[in-house]
Design a protein around this motif. Structure first.
Motif, PDB file in Angstrom:
ATOM      1  N   TRP A 302       0.832  -1.192   0.000  1.00 53.85           N
ATOM      2  CA  TRP A 302       0.000   0.000   0.000  1.00 53.85           C
ATOM      3  C   TRP A 302       0.875   1.253   0.000  1.00 53.85           C
ATOM      4  CZ3 TRP A 302      -5.153  -0.493  -0.622  1.00 53.85           C
ATOM      5  CH2 TRP A 302      -5.712  -1.733  -0.356  1.00 53.85           C
ATOM      6  N   LEU A 303       0.382   2.282  -0.677  1.00 54.15           N
ATOM      7  CA  LEU A 303       1.074   3.568  -0.690  1.00 54.15           C
ATOM      8  C   LEU A 303       0.641   4.350   0.542  1.00 54.15           C
ATOM      9  CD1 LEU A 303       0.673   4.590  -4.448  1.00 54.15           C
ATOM     10  CD2 LEU A 303       2.468   3.233  -3.380  1.00 54.15           C
ATOM     11  N   THR A 304       1.551   4.569   1.452  1.00 53.12           N
ATOM     12  CA  THR A 304       1.278   5.306   2.681  1.00 53.12           C
ATOM     13  C   THR A 304       2.421   6.270   2.951  1.00 53.12           C
ATOM     14  OG1 THR A 304       2.384   3.741   4.158  1.00 53.12           O
ATOM     15  CG2 THR A 304       0.061   3.298   3.627  1.00 53.12           C
ATOM     16  N   PRO A 305       2.175   7.325   3.733  1.00 57.54           N
ATOM     17  CA  PRO A 305       3.296   8.219   4.079  1.00 57.54           C
ATOM     18  C   PRO A 305       4.364   7.521   4.900  1.00 57.54           C
ATOM     19  CG  PRO A 305       1.315   8.771   5.341  1.00 57.54           C
ATOM     20  CD  PRO A 305       0.901   7.793   4.289  1.00 57.54           C
ATOM     21  N   PHE A 306       3.974   6.509   5.680  1.00 55.90           N
ATOM     22  CA  PHE A 306       4.962   5.807   6.507  1.00 55.90           C
ATOM     23  C   PHE A 306       5.881   4.948   5.643  1.00 55.90           C
ATOM     24  CE2 PHE A 306       1.033   6.363   8.953  1.00 55.90           C
ATOM     25  CZ  PHE A 306       1.501   7.218   9.945  1.00 55.90           C
ATOM     26  N   SER A 307       5.320   4.291   4.607  1.00 58.05           N
ATOM     27  CA  SER A 307       6.173   3.492   3.724  1.00 58.05           C
ATOM     28  C   SER A 307       7.139   4.376   2.952  1.00 58.05           C
ATOM     29  CB  SER A 307       5.310   2.678   2.760  1.00 58.05           C
ATOM     30  OG  SER A 307       4.569   3.526   1.890  1.00 58.05           O
ATOM     31  N   GLU A 308       6.687   5.547   2.515  1.00 50.91           N
ATOM     32  CA  GLU A 308       7.585   6.455   1.805  1.00 50.91           C
ATOM     33  C   GLU A 308       8.697   6.955   2.731  1.00 50.91           C
ATOM     34  OE1 GLU A 308       4.494   8.302  -1.524  1.00 50.91           O
ATOM     35  OE2 GLU A 308       5.049   9.467   0.235  1.00 50.91           O
ATOM     36  N   LEU A 309       8.337   7.286   3.970  1.00 51.66           N
ATOM     37  CA  LEU A 309       9.359   7.710   4.922  1.00 51.66           C
ATOM     38  C   LEU A 309      10.357   6.587   5.210  1.00 51.66           C
ATOM     39  CD1 LEU A 309       7.218   9.767   7.469  1.00 51.66           C
ATOM     40  CD2 LEU A 309       8.912  10.652   5.869  1.00 51.66           C
ATOM     41  N   TRP A 310       9.865   5.347   5.228  1.00 51.49           N
ATOM     42  CA  TRP A 310      10.759   4.205   5.463  1.00 51.49           C
ATOM     43  C   TRP A 310      11.783   4.081   4.342  1.00 51.49           C
ATOM     44  CZ3 TRP A 310      12.911   0.727   8.434  1.00 51.49           C
ATOM     45  CH2 TRP A 310      13.461  -0.427   7.864  1.00 51.49           C
ATOM     46  N   ALA A 315      17.242   4.832   2.339  1.00 47.23           N
ATOM     47  CA  ALA A 315      18.192   5.378   1.369  1.00 47.23           C
ATOM     48  C   ALA A 315      19.191   6.316   2.035  1.00 47.23           C
ATOM     49  CB  ALA A 315      17.435   6.117   0.267  1.00 47.23           C
ATOM     50  N   LEU A 316      18.736   7.061   3.047  1.00 46.65           N
ATOM     51  CA  LEU A 316      19.617   8.007   3.719  1.00 46.65           C
ATOM     52  C   LEU A 316      20.712   7.308   4.516  1.00 46.65           C
ATOM     53  CD1 LEU A 316      20.321  10.915   4.562  1.00 46.65           C
ATOM     54  CD2 LEU A 316      18.642  10.686   6.405  1.00 46.65           C
ATOM     55  N   ALA A 324      18.485  11.656  -2.576  1.00 44.46           N
ATOM     56  CA  ALA A 324      17.830  12.701  -3.372  1.00 44.46           C
ATOM     57  C   ALA A 324      16.971  12.124  -4.496  1.00 44.46           C
ATOM     58  CB  ALA A 324      18.868  13.675  -3.923  1.00 44.46           C
ATOM     59  N   PRO A 325      17.459  11.118  -5.261  1.00 45.68           N
ATOM     60  CA  PRO A 325      16.576  10.535  -6.269  1.00 45.68           C
ATOM     61  C   PRO A 325      15.314   9.899  -5.693  1.00 45.68           C
ATOM     62  CG  PRO A 325      18.866   9.978  -6.746  1.00 45.68           C
ATOM     63  CD  PRO A 325      18.846  10.627  -5.403  1.00 45.68           C
ATOM     64  N   VAL A 326      15.412   9.285  -4.520  1.00 41.26           N
ATOM     65  CA  VAL A 326      14.217   8.689  -3.905  1.00 41.26           C
ATOM     66  C   VAL A 326      13.221   9.778  -3.531  1.00 41.26           C
ATOM     67  CG1 VAL A 326      13.377   7.442  -1.875  1.00 41.26           C
ATOM     68  CG2 VAL A 326      15.353   6.601  -3.119  1.00 41.26           C
ATOM     69  N   LEU A 327      13.704  10.882  -2.992  1.00 39.47           N
ATOM     70  CA  LEU A 327      12.814  11.994  -2.664  1.00 39.47           C
ATOM     71  C   LEU A 327      12.077  12.491  -3.908  1.00 39.47           C
ATOM     72  CD1 LEU A 327      14.901  14.222  -0.202  1.00 39.47           C
ATOM     73  CD2 LEU A 327      12.940  12.793   0.330  1.00 39.47           C
ATOM     74  N   ALA A 328      12.836  12.728  -4.975  1.00 34.61           N
ATOM     75  CA  ALA A 328      12.219  13.234  -6.204  1.00 34.61           C
ATOM     76  C   ALA A 328      11.273  12.212  -6.810  1.00 34.61           C
ATOM     77  CB  ALA A 328      13.310  13.622  -7.207  1.00 34.61           C
TER      78      ALA A 328
END
Length: 693
Positions: A302-310, A315-316, A324-328
């Motif tokens: 599922w697309l969630t803000p928590f998965s994106e932050l993970w 990556a960091l 940076a590419p993951v952020l973009a």
């Protein structure tokens, strides 16, 4: 120009770094530079909080920062002009209840929504914006407004209490403006001694109303226009909180009772956080409805803000070069999703061009409204003084301008230069070179003209001089009278002629280097048997031969395999090679097997003209048209990992075809196809090389 003179970028970069380093040095030498930086950092910190919480955003940081800039250079002058006009018509001063507690809150809360309105009007992206984008637009304008408001207070508060306890401390109320690092959305207005009412910061108020407007736009088709009652109620609530704080000692009891029923300002931030959480839930629920059409990371469900932050955190801490590419990538995926969900045909097809136009609009607004800054500051302070009569000492803002110039005149040349360069360095964070230079010069002109501004405030009739009237009449003649329009067109033509002359001067060919005087026997290529020499053509019909030193094989281009894709992630064709510095698209074509005989007809399977019409004319025509339909670029399996963006390649206007075959018939056919391309696309240039393996 930048492609022909790449050294300009180097000069610009060096100038930016020198300005920044000089400003850092000034922080240790001059108090006013530190004061400006302190307030800027507080505002920057507030903007970062909104940026982190608005997880479903599709705006870039630069877009969000431009709203902050408009809050400074557009909202502040318009608010000041509104107050000046009201006091000019009705009289009075800012200590009157109707001005301080009624007119000022209404004007400020309404005008802070103007940047969002301009964005929706000029960009036509209302249908494809996320709810977090609405919040960022409103909060950015509020941050810019509060930055200018608090910076003015810090610079002008020179009383003994302000110098001893801080610029926001009063004798009866204690500290009234709170900037706390561990507080969500710092900058609230609340007396520290016996507090009974509070007003949250400007960005929270405007972000709340903007989010309500986004919800209304999102659900208008399902619920009708009645959903716009929601942003109207939120705007009324923000105005009520603002009025309750400003007029807590002067408004009637029944109004203060109404303010108590709505929480006296203490419930506004909680309501905003709950509404923002609801907006994020709605955004991600919509994205998950079409998650099958969106690219995903391996193993992502599922697309969630928590998965994106993970994924960002992974990556960091594991591969920082991919952070940076993951952020973009996550942001662009959300942008694609909302375009598929809510974007109408116009929003999808014009997204990139409208984005470019909007950037130009904001930069132009930053440069043009810098001119209004002087008038806006003058109008704002005039609105808080007695235009007729003598103002009291606490409201004598014209005296503050006199003091401002006296302070400016006492500064040394290096101190004045430090302030100008500091304003220039800070402005470069948001705008280009020329708007930032205009902002810095405007910042220096205000204190340098303090006495004149004070005279205009005390006697507005000074503006009605014959010189002012004459300049107004001349401007009217040039804009309305036919002769004026003719003069304007002639000046435009003269400007274009001057520009062409300068460009031709800069494009003068370099003198060839002298070759050593050695006896050489000219080499004559052997003519194949049975092949007729090519017919002599008019040299004007053929494109000029390229300099052999500029020849680049398509496989040696910096970017290879650049593929276009549409809003549905479908492929729209690819470019074999791209050179951004020279502005060239490289296309490799193979003519092998062109003379192969078809076993049934006994004729060649494809004539040279059929080959060039298909490979050169038709495919290139489709590729150019698809540049307007595409929404982005991506690499092909055989392409380079680093590829340019769609906006970068849209400015390229030259195609170079490289064919591995060469014959008189192929050359003639290719020239016919290229001539058709030149007729269809006169702003493009097309060249071809033969015999390229």
């Amino acid at each position: 120009m930048l492609q022909r003179l790449p050294w300009l970028k180097t000069v610009y970069t060096v100038w930016c770094w020198i300005s920044l380093l000089f400003f850092i040095v000034c922080l240790f030498l001059f108090r006013d530079s530190r004061t400006m930086l302190v307030q800027y950092l507080w505002s920057f910190y507030v903007m970062l909080q909104f940026w982190f919480l608005c997880r479903s955003k599709t705006f870039t940081w630069k877009q969000a920062a431009l709203f902050m800039l408009l809050g400074v250079f557009l909202v502040i002058p318009l608010t000041a002009l509104t107050l000046l006009a009201a006091h000019g018509i009705f009289g009075g001063n800012t200590r009157d209840t109707w001005s301080q507690a009624v007119l000022t809150p209404i004007a400020e809360e309404v005008w802070k929504l103007l940047p969002l309105g301009l964005f929706l009007f000029f960009s036509r992206r209302a249908s494809s914006m996320s709810l977090a984008d609405y919040t960022l637009a409103g909060a950015g304008a509020g941050v810019g407004f509060q930055l200018m408001e608090e910076l003015t207070r810090r610079w002008l508060n020179s009383g003994i209490i302000g110098r001893t306890y801080g610029y926001s401390t009063t004798l009866l109320g204690g500290e009234t403006i709170h900037w706390d690092f561990w507080t969500l959305f710092p900058g609230r207005f609340e007396e520290s001694l016996f507090p009974t009412v509070m007003s949250v910061s400007h960005p929270v108020h405007t972000g709340l109303v903007a989010l309500g407007l986004g919800l209304a736009v999102r659900f208008r088709k399902q619920r009708g226009n009645k959903v716009f009652v929601l942003p109207g109620l939120l705007l009324a609530w923000s105005i009520l909180d603002h009025m309750g704080y400003n007029g807590q000692d002067s408004l009637p009891d029944w109004f203060l009772k109404l303010s108590d029923w709505t929480g006296s300002g203490y419930l506004t931030k909680d309501a905003f956080i709950l509404l923002l959480a609801l907006g994020l839930f709605i955004d991600y629920a919509a994205l998950n409805r079409i998650k099958g059409q969106l690219p995903k990371i391996e193993g992502e469900g599922w697309l969630t803000p928590f998965s994106e932050l993970w994924y960002m955190g992974r990556a960091l801490f594991t591969r920082r070069e991919t952070f940076a590419p993951v952020l973009a990538w996550t942001r662009e995926r959300r942008e694609m999703g909302f375009s598929l969900l809510y974007g109408n045909e116009e929003a999808v097809s014009l997204r990139d061009s409208l984005h470019t136009r909007l950037q130009r609009h904001y930069r132009a607004a930053a440069g043009v409204t810098a001119v209004l800054l002087l008038l806006g500051v003058w109008a704002g302070f005039a609105a808080y003084s007695h235009i007729s009569g003598h103002p009291t000492e606490s409201a004598c803002f014209s005296c503050m301008f006199d003091s401002l110039q006296n302070w400016w005149d006492r500064l040394d040349t290096w101190e004045k230069g430090a302030i100008v360069l500091g304003a220039f360095a800070l402005s470069l964070l948001f705008v280009g070179f020329w708007p930032a230079l205009g902002i810095a010069l405007t910042a220096a002109s205000i204190p340098a003209s303090g006495h004149e501004i004070a005279k205009d405030i005390r006697d507005p009739k000074r503006l009605l001089t014959p010189e002012t009237a004459l300049s107004t009449l001349i401007a009217l003649a040039l804009s309305r009278v036919p002769f004026g329009r003719l003069a304007e067109r002639l000046s435009g033509k003269a400007g274009r002629r001057l520009k062409e002359w300068l460009e031709n001067l800069l494009k003068r060919p370099k003198k060839p280097k002298p070759e050593p005087d050695l006896p050489q026997k000219p080499h004559k290529p052997q003519k194949p048997e049975g092949e007729e020499p090519p017919s002599k053509k008019n040299p004007e019909e053929d494109p000029p031969p390229s300099d052999p030193e500029d020849y680049v094989h398509w496989s040696q281009a910096r970017y290879k395999g650049v593929e276009l894709y549409d809003s549905r992630n479908g492929a729209l064709g690819e470019f074999d090679g791209v050179d951004l510095e020279k502005g060239v698209f490289y296309e490799a074509k193979s003519a092998k097997g062109l003379d192969r005989i078809h076993p049934k007809t006994g004729k060649p399977q494809q004539t040279p003209q059929q080959f060039t019409d298909k490979q050169l004319y038709q495919k290139t025509k489709v590729r150019i048209n698809n540049l307007e339909k595409a929404v982005g670029t991506r690499t092909t399996p055989d392409g380079t990992s680093d590829i340019p963006t769609l906006e970068q390649i849209k400015g390229i206007r030259h195609f170079e075809f490289q064919l591995d075959g060469d014959s008189p018939a192929l050359r003639e056919a290719a020239e016919n196809s290229l001539n058709r391309l030149r007729q269809d696309f006169p702003d493009y240039t097309f060249t071809i090389r033969f015999g390229v393996n």
